[in-house]
Design a protein around this motif. Sequence first.
Motif, PDB file in Angstrom:
ATOM      1  N   GLY A 195     -12.008 -67.327 -16.720  1.00  0.00           N
ATOM      2  CA  GLY A 195     -12.619 -66.014 -16.552  1.00  0.00           C
ATOM      3  C   GLY A 195     -11.555 -64.931 -16.617  1.00  0.00           C
ATOM      4  N   LEU A 196     -11.785 -63.937 -17.449  1.00  0.00           N
ATOM      5  CA  LEU A 196     -10.809 -62.868 -17.657  1.00  0.00           C
ATOM      6  C   LEU A 196     -11.281 -61.581 -16.993  1.00  0.00           C
ATOM      7  CD1 LEU A 196      -8.366 -61.481 -19.114  1.00  0.00           C
ATOM      8  CD2 LEU A 196      -9.920 -61.136 -21.058  1.00  0.00           C
ATOM      9  N   ALA A 197     -10.344 -60.874 -16.378  1.00  0.00           N
ATOM     10  CA  ALA A 197     -10.633 -59.539 -15.836  1.00  0.00           C
ATOM     11  C   ALA A 197      -9.496 -58.611 -16.232  1.00  0.00           C
ATOM     12  CB  ALA A 197     -10.768 -59.585 -14.313  1.00  0.00           C
ATOM     13  N   GLU A 198      -9.839 -57.432 -16.736  1.00  0.00           N
ATOM     14  CA  GLU A 198      -8.851 -56.436 -17.140  1.00  0.00           C
ATOM     15  C   GLU A 198      -9.212 -55.086 -16.550  1.00  0.00           C
ATOM     16  OE1 GLU A 198      -6.866 -57.369 -21.323  1.00  0.00           O
ATOM     17  OE2 GLU A 198      -9.044 -57.188 -21.504  1.00  0.00           O
ATOM     18  N   MET A 199      -8.190 -54.273 -16.330  1.00  0.00           N
ATOM     19  CA  MET A 199      -8.415 -52.952 -15.753  1.00  0.00           C
ATOM     20  C   MET A 199      -7.296 -52.015 -16.214  1.00  0.00           C
ATOM     21  SD  MET A 199      -8.475 -51.856 -11.695  1.00  0.00           S
ATOM     22  CE  MET A 199      -9.951 -52.820 -11.356  1.00  0.00           C
ATOM     23  N   GLU A 200      -7.673 -50.781 -16.532  1.00  0.00           N
ATOM     24  CA  GLU A 200      -6.682 -49.757 -16.872  1.00  0.00           C
ATOM     25  C   GLU A 200      -6.485 -48.834 -15.670  1.00  0.00           C
ATOM     26  OE1 GLU A 200      -7.418 -47.514 -20.374  1.00  0.00           O
ATOM     27  OE2 GLU A 200      -6.889 -49.150 -21.738  1.00  0.00           O
ATOM     28  N   VAL A 201      -5.220 -48.590 -15.341  1.00  0.00           N
ATOM     29  CA  VAL A 201      -4.903 -47.721 -14.204  1.00  0.00           C
ATOM     30  C   VAL A 201      -3.758 -46.794 -14.599  1.00  0.00           C
ATOM     31  CG1 VAL A 201      -5.629 -49.399 -12.456  1.00  0.00           C
ATOM     32  CG2 VAL A 201      -3.268 -49.406 -13.274  1.00  0.00           C
ATOM     33  N   LYS A 202      -3.645 -45.693 -13.875  1.00  0.00           N
ATOM     34  CA  LYS A 202      -2.530 -44.773 -14.094  1.00  0.00           C
ATOM     35  C   LYS A 202      -1.343 -45.213 -13.244  1.00  0.00           C
ATOM     36  CE  LYS A 202      -2.968 -40.381 -14.292  1.00  0.00           C
ATOM     37  NZ  LYS A 202      -3.266 -38.965 -13.981  1.00  0.00           N
ATOM     38  N   ALA A 203      -0.157 -45.091 -13.805  1.00  0.00           N
ATOM     39  CA  ALA A 203       1.053 -45.386 -13.039  1.00  0.00           C
ATOM     40  C   ALA A 203       1.125 -44.451 -11.837  1.00  0.00           C
ATOM     41  CB  ALA A 203       2.281 -45.217 -13.922  1.00  0.00           C
ATOM     42  N   ASN A 204       1.633 -44.970 -10.720  1.00  0.00           N
ATOM     43  CA  ASN A 204       1.748 -44.142  -9.519  1.00  0.00           C
ATOM     44  C   ASN A 204       3.200 -43.955  -9.086  1.00  0.00           C
ATOM     45  OD1 ASN A 204       2.248 -46.711  -8.623  1.00  0.00           O
ATOM     46  ND2 ASN A 204       0.747 -46.695  -6.982  1.00  0.00           N
ATOM     47  N   LYS A 205       4.127 -44.340  -9.973  1.00  0.00           N
ATOM     48  CA  LYS A 205       5.540 -44.114  -9.692  1.00  0.00           C
ATOM     49  C   LYS A 205       6.271 -43.923 -11.021  1.00  0.00           C
ATOM     50  CE  LYS A 205       9.668 -46.107  -7.525  1.00  0.00           C
ATOM     51  NZ  LYS A 205      10.263 -47.275  -6.845  1.00  0.00           N
ATOM     52  N   VAL A 206       7.204 -42.981 -11.034  1.00  0.00           N
ATOM     53  CA  VAL A 206       7.977 -42.732 -12.243  1.00  0.00           C
ATOM     54  C   VAL A 206       9.453 -42.600 -11.881  1.00  0.00           C
ATOM     55  CG1 VAL A 206       7.589 -40.237 -12.090  1.00  0.00           C
ATOM     56  CG2 VAL A 206       8.260 -41.243 -14.276  1.00  0.00           C
ATOM     57  N   THR A 207      10.302 -43.127 -12.735  1.00  0.00           N
ATOM     58  CA  THR A 207      11.750 -42.964 -12.603  1.00  0.00           C
ATOM     59  C   THR A 207      12.244 -42.259 -13.861  1.00  0.00           C
ATOM     60  OG1 THR A 207      11.925 -44.983 -11.280  1.00  0.00           O
ATOM     61  CG2 THR A 207      13.950 -44.131 -12.252  1.00  0.00           C
ATOM     62  N   TRP A 208      12.775 -41.058 -13.674  1.00  0.00           N
ATOM     63  CA  TRP A 208      13.162 -40.206 -14.799  1.00  0.00           C
ATOM     64  C   TRP A 208      14.658 -39.902 -14.731  1.00  0.00           C
ATOM     65  CZ3 TRP A 208      12.130 -34.266 -14.835  1.00  0.00           C
ATOM     66  CH2 TRP A 208      12.580 -33.711 -16.050  1.00  0.00           C
ATOM     67  N   PRO A 209      15.469 -40.521 -15.575  1.00  0.00           N
ATOM     68  CA  PRO A 209      16.900 -40.222 -15.592  1.00  0.00           C
ATOM     69  C   PRO A 209      17.182 -39.014 -16.501  1.00  0.00           C
ATOM     70  CG  PRO A 209      16.447 -42.154 -16.927  1.00  0.00           C
ATOM     71  CD  PRO A 209      15.131 -41.653 -16.446  1.00  0.00           C
ATOM     72  N   ILE A 210      17.878 -38.035 -15.959  1.00  0.00           N
ATOM     73  CA  ILE A 210      18.260 -36.844 -16.722  1.00  0.00           C
ATOM     74  C   ILE A 210      19.767 -36.930 -16.957  1.00  0.00           C
ATOM     75  CG2 ILE A 210      18.243 -34.320 -16.783  1.00  0.00           C
ATOM     76  CD1 ILE A 210      16.031 -34.444 -14.639  1.00  0.00           C
ATOM     77  N   GLN A 211      20.155 -37.086 -18.203  1.00  0.00           N
ATOM     78  CA  GLN A 211      21.559 -37.304 -18.526  1.00  0.00           C
ATOM     79  C   GLN A 211      22.140 -36.099 -19.271  1.00  0.00           C
ATOM     80  OE1 GLN A 211      22.272 -40.894 -20.742  1.00  0.00           O
ATOM     81  NE2 GLN A 211      24.486 -40.732 -20.618  1.00  0.00           N
ATOM     82  N   PHE A 212      23.349 -35.718 -18.891  1.00  0.00           N
ATOM     83  CA  PHE A 212      24.046 -34.637 -19.596  1.00  0.00           C
ATOM     84  C   PHE A 212      25.519 -34.974 -19.668  1.00  0.00           C
ATOM     85  CE2 PHE A 212      23.213 -33.590 -15.186  1.00  0.00           C
ATOM     86  CZ  PHE A 212      24.460 -33.289 -14.670  1.00  0.00           C
ATOM     87  N   LYS A 213      26.206 -34.354 -20.635  1.00  0.00           N
ATOM     88  CA  LYS A 213      27.622 -34.656 -20.864  1.00  0.00           C
ATOM     89  C   LYS A 213      28.439 -33.375 -21.000  1.00  0.00           C
ATOM     90  CE  LYS A 213      26.896 -39.107 -23.188  1.00  0.00           C
ATOM     91  NZ  LYS A 213      27.173 -39.911 -24.403  1.00  0.00           N
ATOM     92  N   GLU A 214      29.729 -33.526 -20.788  1.00  0.00           N
ATOM     93  CA  GLU A 214      30.694 -32.424 -20.941  1.00  0.00           C
ATOM     94  C   GLU A 214      31.919 -32.989 -21.657  1.00  0.00           C
ATOM     95  OE1 GLU A 214      31.766 -28.464 -20.542  1.00  0.00           O
ATOM     96  OE2 GLU A 214      29.935 -29.356 -19.708  1.00  0.00           O
ATOM     97  N   THR A 215      32.397 -32.273 -22.671  1.00  0.00           N
ATOM     98  CA  THR A 215      33.592 -32.714 -23.391  1.00  0.00           C
ATOM     99  C   THR A 215      34.688 -31.655 -23.259  1.00  0.00           C
ATOM    100  OG1 THR A 215      32.826 -31.711 -25.470  1.00  0.00           O
ATOM    101  CG2 THR A 215      32.233 -34.013 -25.067  1.00  0.00           C
ATOM    102  N   GLY A 216      35.918 -32.094 -23.300  1.00  0.00           N
ATOM    103  CA  GLY A 216      37.033 -31.162 -23.187  1.00  0.00           C
ATOM    104  C   GLY A 216      38.349 -31.885 -22.992  1.00  0.00           C
ATOM    105  N   ASN A 217      39.374 -31.093 -22.699  1.00  0.00           N
ATOM    106  CA  ASN A 217      40.708 -31.656 -22.502  1.00  0.00           C
ATOM    107  C   ASN A 217      41.254 -31.439 -21.102  1.00  0.00           C
ATOM    108  OD1 ASN A 217      41.211 -32.649 -25.232  1.00  0.00           O
ATOM    109  ND2 ASN A 217      41.173 -30.491 -25.834  1.00  0.00           N
ATOM    110  N   ASP A 218      40.596 -30.555 -20.342  1.00  0.00           N
ATOM    111  CA  ASP A 218      41.072 -30.238 -18.992  1.00  0.00           C
ATOM    112  C   ASP A 218      40.072 -30.787 -17.974  1.00  0.00           C
ATOM    113  OD1 ASP A 218      42.941 -28.758 -17.178  1.00  0.00           O
ATOM    114  OD2 ASP A 218      41.070 -27.696 -16.696  1.00  0.00           O
ATOM    115  N   LEU A 219      40.453 -31.870 -17.301  1.00  0.00           N
ATOM    116  CA  LEU A 219      39.522 -32.536 -16.385  1.00  0.00           C
ATOM    117  C   LEU A 219      39.042 -31.648 -15.249  1.00  0.00           C
ATOM    118  CD1 LEU A 219      40.864 -36.202 -16.133  1.00  0.00           C
ATOM    119  CD2 LEU A 219      38.731 -35.408 -17.137  1.00  0.00           C
ATOM    120  N   PRO A 220      39.902 -30.905 -14.535  1.00  0.00           N
ATOM    121  CA  PRO A 220      39.404 -30.049 -13.448  1.00  0.00           C
ATOM    122  C   PRO A 220      38.343 -29.056 -13.914  1.00  0.00           C
ATOM    123  CG  PRO A 220      41.780 -30.271 -13.298  1.00  0.00           C
ATOM    124  CD  PRO A 220      41.388 -30.881 -14.601  1.00  0.00           C
TER     125      PRO A 220
END
Length: 233
Positions: free
Chosen positions: A40-65
């Motif tokens: 016997g098969l049972a299926e159901m569609e549901v909305k996710a109730n948790k999200v993990t969103w990584p926001i990534q950004f970068k900086e380039t240069g020659n002077d670390l400070p």
Amino acid sequence: MKDLKIEAIIIAIGLIGLGVCLYGGISKFVNKDRIVNVKGLAEMEVKANKVTWPIQFKETGNDLPTMYQSIDNTTRTVKEFLTGKGIDENEIAVGAPKVTDKFANEYNNFQHVQERYIISCIITVSTDKVDLVRTLIGQQSELLKKGVALVGDSWENPTTYEFTGLNDVKPQMIEEATKNARLAAEKFAKDSNSKLGEICNASQGQFTISDRDSYTPHIKNLRVVTTISYQLN
């Protein structure tokens, strides 16, 4: 004479009882292998109730400070954007900056390296405000206008959606799967001119949670299969 009649009645009752027992035993023996296994098969569609969103950004240069100061400013800007839109402070985690030194790569031709360092940072939002995060993902251009150069989703740091309420819907789904299994067994019994008997054994399959499709990962498909064996009479 009276005692003989009583004895005869007792013997007759005993023979009748023995006959009933023999009939039941023979019937069980004859029908012991008449079993139907159904799923016997049972299926159901549901909305996710948790999200993990990584926001990534970068900086380039020659002077670390100077670069670290820029990373701090960008981190502050991103956090202000998130909290201003309704994300709580405790739902935001700032990862430690990661520094890449191009000069440390033995395969690089240093003559063509203009900026030696790359600093990358990830701010992770983990929340149950799924709809809000989906809206904010579409509003990232506001950060670009403030000079924040974001890195898009990568295979290493994708946005993920989860459904954590499985225990709340389990009973309903198991009931539906069991009902569907019985309907299949009843159809089999009818087609074989039999009557559906008692359950011999039953097992619940594993619950699976998957994305409905690659375009709507926030919609989950739940699935379970039960296997039941019925006696056929």
